[in-house]
Design an enzyme around this catalytic site. Structure first.
Site, PDB file in Angstrom:
ATOM      1  N   ASP A  67       0.830  -1.200   0.000  1.00 26.91           N
ATOM      2  CA  ASP A  67       0.000   0.000   0.000  1.00 26.91           C
ATOM      3  C   ASP A  67       0.868   1.256   0.000  1.00 26.91           C
ATOM      4  OD1 ASP A  67      -2.198  -1.656   0.171  1.00 26.91           O
ATOM      5  OD2 ASP A  67      -2.422  -1.437   2.350  1.00 26.91           O
ATOM      6  N   TYR A 101       6.015  -9.745   7.212  1.00 26.70           N
ATOM      7  CA  TYR A 101       6.024  -8.305   7.459  1.00 26.70           C
ATOM      8  C   TYR A 101       6.459  -8.017   8.897  1.00 26.70           C
ATOM      9  CZ  TYR A 101       3.399  -7.010   3.214  1.00 26.70           C
ATOM     10  OH  TYR A 101       3.007  -6.795   1.913  1.00 26.70           O
TER      11      TYR A 101
END
Length: 301
Positions: A65, A137
């Site tokens: 994103d 992540y």
């Protein structure tokens, strides 16, 4: 490009390249190409176009994103035999290292916000997206103003209240496994929100910061930030224990879906099977995604 026995123009042979790169996501509006804004994909594809003199389509392991960083993102793209052989030009380098040197010479003009670590001819059957086994992540949180450091603000989320790490870990454990994560995703048209969350944990480091770690077969849009945001709401007392599992079961995205700030999120690593299993993994992943999307369509019908 040559001709076949009948004199017709033969299609070029394609060589698949695997490339690993990192980027500071604060400079871009996410990975994907979009109109009127700059994404990392556009920058990489334009650099490749300068090298081989044609448009090159890049396939990424996982789209990030706007504002999200990557330490070891993986992509693939295809070159002709002639393009591959021409990468070194007159330099005494193999095509992969030559590509790294030349593309970083172009990307470096953007002040190093995108940097290629390695490039090589991919093993047979490699697909950056569908061959991947998992993505990992990390997310850094400075909870409490005494931990706020302006010099690391671009990589750290600032949170006013101190967080209960043990409570957040209990919440994280409650959503592990294969589920429909609709409550934690921004659905894309004709795409499934079923994922397998393999690891999810929080630790407080020696520096006092809270580090989140998440690993899944894949993450849908906003999933990581929504999971971390929900855990933080339990960690600071805004929500009661059991909130993450409750939200998971509700299968709804509403005002209680809170996203953590993108600047602290980093795609750390993408995992792949052994070379001989890459093609089979890609086929299985495509089939699983198709089955999941069909199941979702049936449940919504």
């Amino acid at each position: 490009m040559g001709t076949n026995a009948l004199g017709a123009t033969a299609a070029p042979a394609w060589i698949r390249m695997r490339m690993v790169l990192g980027y500071d996501g604060a400079a871009y509006s996410g990975w994907a190409r979009q109109p009127n804004v700059l994404g990392v994909q556009q920058l990489v594809e334009e650099a490749l176009e300068m090298l081989v003199r044609r448009r090159v389509r890049v396939v990424v392991a996982g789209r990030t994103d706007a504002g999200v960083h990557a330490r070891h993102q993986v992509v693939h793209f295809d070159l002709t035999d002639d393009e591959y052989a021409g990468l070194p030009r007159k330099a005494p380098l193999a095509p992969g290292p030559a590509l790294v040197r030349r593309i970083n010479g172009i990307l470096g003009r953007q002040e190093g916000a995108v940097w290629v670590h390695e490039a090589e001819r991919a093993p047979e059957g490699f697909d950056a997206r569908f061959s991947a086994l998992a993505r990992r992540y990390s997310y850094r949180i400075a909870d409490g103003q005494q931990r706020w450091d302006p010099l690391t603000r671009h990589l750290t989320a600032w949170h006013r209240e101190e967080l209960d790490v043990e409570a957040m870990n209990r919440e994280a454990q409650s959503v592990l496994g294969r589920h429909d994560f609709l409550s934690y995703c921004k659905p894309r048209p004709h795409a499934t929100t079923i994922r397998t969350l393999q690891e999810f944990s929080f630790t407080r480091g020696a520096d006092g910061l809270v580090l989140a770690h998440l690993k899944a077969d894949a993450f849908c849009h906003n999933m990581v930030r929504a999971l971390i945001g929900a855990a933080m709401m339990v960690g600071d007392g805004r929500e009661q224990p059991g909130f993450l599992a409750q939200r998971l079961g509700q299968m709804v995205r509403d005002s209680k879906t809170k996203l953590s700030h993108p600047r602290a999120l980093v795609l750390e690593e993408v995992y792949y099977p052994e070379a001989g299993e890459l093609a089979e993994r890609a086929l299985r992943t495509r089939a699983l995604r198709t089955d999941d999307e069909a199941d979702t369509a049936r449940s919504e019908g």
